[in-house]
Enzyme design. Structure first.
Site, PDB file in Angstrom:
ATOM      1  CB  VAL A  64       4.800 -12.431  -0.717  1.00  0.00           C
ATOM      2  CG1 VAL A  64       5.205 -13.783  -1.270  1.00  0.00           C
ATOM      3  CG2 VAL A  64       3.338 -12.402  -0.294  1.00  0.00           C
ATOM      4  CG  ASN A  90      -0.484 -19.661  -5.731  1.00  0.00           C
ATOM      5  OD1 ASN A  90      -1.613 -19.684  -6.212  1.00  0.00           O
ATOM      6  ND2 ASN A  90      -0.187 -20.250  -4.571  1.00  0.00           N
ATOM      7  CB  SER A 142      -9.835 -13.843  -8.325  1.00  0.00           C
ATOM      8  OG  SER A 142     -11.060 -14.348  -7.837  1.00  0.00           O
ATOM      9  CE1 TYR A 155      -8.836 -12.636  -2.785  1.00  0.00           C
ATOM     10  CE2 TYR A 155     -10.727 -12.805  -4.239  1.00  0.00           C
ATOM     11  CZ  TYR A 155      -9.507 -13.284  -3.802  1.00  0.00           C
ATOM     12  OH  TYR A 155      -8.957 -14.411  -4.389  1.00  0.00           O
ATOM     13  CE  LYS A 159      -6.310 -12.572  -5.695  1.00  0.00           C
ATOM     14  NZ  LYS A 159      -5.001 -13.204  -5.937  1.00  0.00           N
TER      15      LYS A 159
HETATM   16  N1  LIG Z   1      -9.660 -20.767  -3.871  1.00  0.00           N
HETATM   17  C1  LIG Z   1     -10.310 -19.986  -4.693  1.00  0.00           C
HETATM   18  O1  LIG Z   1     -11.529 -20.144  -4.862  1.00  0.00           O
HETATM   19  C2  LIG Z   1      -9.599 -18.893  -5.446  1.00  0.00           C
HETATM   20  C3  LIG Z   1     -10.324 -18.199  -6.414  1.00  0.00           C
HETATM   21  C4  LIG Z   1      -9.713 -17.190  -7.122  1.00  0.00           C
HETATM   22  C5  LIG Z   1      -8.386 -16.874  -6.888  1.00  0.00           C
HETATM   23  N2  LIG Z   1      -7.680 -17.554  -5.951  1.00  0.00           N
HETATM   24  C6  LIG Z   1      -6.286 -17.162  -5.747  1.00  0.00           C
HETATM   25  O2  LIG Z   1      -5.431 -18.286  -5.876  1.00  0.00           O
HETATM   26  C7  LIG Z   1      -4.262 -18.115  -5.066  1.00  0.00           C
HETATM   27  C8  LIG Z   1      -4.083 -19.358  -4.202  1.00  0.00           C
HETATM   28  O3  LIG Z   1      -5.221 -19.475  -3.369  1.00  0.00           O
HETATM   29  P1  LIG Z   1      -5.675 -20.830  -2.644  1.00  0.00           P
HETATM   30  O4  LIG Z   1      -7.119 -20.952  -2.844  1.00  0.00           O
HETATM   31  O5  LIG Z   1      -4.769 -21.929  -3.003  1.00  0.00           O
HETATM   32  O6  LIG Z   1      -5.475 -20.366  -1.129  1.00  0.00           O
HETATM   33  P2  LIG Z   1      -4.814 -21.113   0.136  1.00  0.00           P
HETATM   34  O7  LIG Z   1      -5.172 -20.273   1.301  1.00  0.00           O
HETATM   35  O8  LIG Z   1      -5.178 -22.557   0.134  1.00  0.00           O
HETATM   36  O9  LIG Z   1      -3.258 -20.962  -0.189  1.00  0.00           O
HETATM   37  C9  LIG Z   1      -2.633 -19.718  -0.201  1.00  0.00           C
HETATM   38  C10 LIG Z   1      -1.214 -19.878   0.306  1.00  0.00           C
HETATM   39  O10 LIG Z   1      -0.616 -18.560   0.343  1.00  0.00           O
HETATM   40  C11 LIG Z   1       0.131 -18.485   1.541  1.00  0.00           C
HETATM   41  N3  LIG Z   1       0.318 -17.107   1.994  1.00  0.00           N
HETATM   42  C12 LIG Z   1      -0.601 -16.286   2.567  1.00  0.00           C
HETATM   43  N4  LIG Z   1      -0.021 -15.135   2.942  1.00  0.00           N
HETATM   44  C13 LIG Z   1       1.306 -15.239   2.596  1.00  0.00           C
HETATM   45  C14 LIG Z   1       2.421 -14.390   2.738  1.00  0.00           C
HETATM   46  N5  LIG Z   1       2.325 -13.181   3.325  1.00  0.00           N
HETATM   47  N6  LIG Z   1       3.621 -14.818   2.259  1.00  0.00           N
HETATM   48  C15 LIG Z   1       3.756 -16.018   1.673  1.00  0.00           C
HETATM   49  N7  LIG Z   1       2.726 -16.889   1.532  1.00  0.00           N
HETATM   50  C16 LIG Z   1       1.514 -16.490   1.999  1.00  0.00           C
HETATM   51  C17 LIG Z   1      -0.682 -19.269   2.561  1.00  0.00           C
HETATM   52  O11 LIG Z   1       0.120 -19.651   3.684  1.00  0.00           O
HETATM   53  C18 LIG Z   1      -1.158 -20.444   1.729  1.00  0.00           C
HETATM   54  O12 LIG Z   1      -0.254 -21.522   1.798  1.00  0.00           O
HETATM   55  C19 LIG Z   1      -4.477 -16.826  -4.283  1.00  0.00           C
HETATM   56  O13 LIG Z   1      -3.799 -15.760  -4.900  1.00  0.00           O
HETATM   57  C20 LIG Z   1      -5.983 -16.631  -4.371  1.00  0.00           C
HETATM   58  O14 LIG Z   1      -6.360 -15.279  -4.216  1.00  0.00           O
HETATM   59  C21 LIG Z   1      -8.263 -18.557  -5.217  1.00  0.00           C
END
Ligand SMILES: NC(=O)c1ccc[n+]([C@@H]2O[C@H](COP(=O)([O-])OP(=O)(O)OC[C@H]3O[C@@H](n4cnc5c(N)ncnc54)[C@H](O)[C@@H]3O)[C@@H](O)[C@H]2O)c1
Length: 259
Positions: A64, A90, A142, A155, A159
């Site tokens: 992305v 996402n 987030s 971060y 967000k």
């Molecule tokens: N896990 C948490 O506690 C949490 C809390 C708040 C928000 N979020 C948000 O939820 C979303 C998903 O997070 P998650 O916890 O599933 O994380 P994760 O790391 O398990 O999954 C994120 C995915 O995004 C992909 N990614 C990273 N950089 C990329 C790029 N340049 N191009 C395409 N894909 C890319 C990664 O390869 C991974 O598969 C994110 O936006 C994260 O900020 C997560």
């Protein structure tokens, strides 16, 4: 439930965590999907978890950070299905540390993936949404968009930016019958959070379990969310159940921000 029977879904960051759970749930509810990620190997693993829905799913390696790759993903979806019902931006990364010691490359990565990645994902789909006069977009904010977290300033800024972007885009797209909302997960048990906790434990020379417990106690429910609990919120926003919601943020934070 089959709320998404034959709907067309485009999802980024589908190789892991919340994205993977979301792809599984859309598949169970009958959708056609274009799922993408920068991580081809784990994306293939997600694909293999979709069972019979595999033949309704296209996988694409998309970084992305590269607008051209995003544009191609959107164009291919249209050539193939002639519409997009749901777009889920996402893909995201986390990097933590004190601002004065933060590597500039990490700052740029946060901006490039979380903010610019979301911007470009929406940008290239919007002309199609406007033309078809329906559709919905879900972005990933987030809990860190609503409150400060120690060592998370950069971060948090990405967000919080997503929240502003989502609200304003909802105004622009309302005349085109397109709803735009965000989800704000709290601590969710995914590789992202696990790596965040590992780093904090290492930096503070304490046990992983101690940092994990601290995160668990942030929410009043006293535990982490499962990725499926966040995916359920994404599907709700994407569905007709949320037909009167736009410009809103769905906090799925286990009560973190209720204190
Ligand atoms: N896990 C948490 O506690 C949490 C809390 C708040 C928000 N979020 C948000 O939820 C979303 C998903 O997070 P998650 O916890 O599933 O994380 P994760 O790391 O398990 O999954 C994120 C995915 O995004 C992909 N990614 C990273 N950089 C990329 C790029 N340049 N191009 C395409 N894909 C890319 C990664 O390869 C991974 O598969 C994110 O936006 C994260 O900020 C997560």
């Amino acid at each position: 439930m089959m709320r998404f029977k034959d709907k067309i879904i485009v999802l980024t960051g589908a190789a892991s965590g919340i994205g993977r759970a979301t792809a599984k749930m859309f598949a169970e509810e009958g959708a056609f999907q274009v799922i993408s990620d920068i991580d081809e190997q784990n994306l293939e693993e997600t694909y293999n978890l979709l069972g019979e829905a595999k033949n309704k799913t296209i996988t694409m390696k998309v970084d992305v950070r590269d607008p051209l790759q995003i544009k191609e993903m959107i164009n291919i979806t249209f050539e193939h299905y002639e519409r997009i019902d749901v777009l889920v931006a996402n893909a995201g990364v986390v990097r933590v540390g004190p601002v004065d010691e933060f590597p500039d490359e990490d700052y740029e990565l946060l901006i490039d993936v979380n903010l610019k990645g979301t911007y470009y994902t929406c940008k290239y789909a919007i002309p199609y949404f406007k033309k078809q006069n329906f559709g919905t977009i879900i972005t990933l904010a987030s809990v860190a968009a609503h409150i400060g977290q120690i060592n998370h300033a950069n971060y948090c800024s990405t967000k919080a930016g997503i929240l502003g972007f989502t609200k304003a885009l909802a105004l622009d797209l309302a005349p085109f019958n397109v709803r735009v909302n965000s989800v704000s997960p709290g601590a969710t048990d995914t590789p992202m959070l696990q790596s965040d906790v590992t780093k904090q434990a290492k930096d503070r020379s304490v046990d992983y379990e101690l940092v994990k417990k601290e995160f668990e106690e942030e929410g009043v429910l006293g535990r982490w969310a499962t990725p499926e609990e966040i995916a359920a919120g994404i599907l709700f926003l994407a569905s007709e159940d949320a037909s009167y919601m736009t410009g809103a943020d769905l906090r799925l934070d286990g009560g973190w921000t209720a204190r």
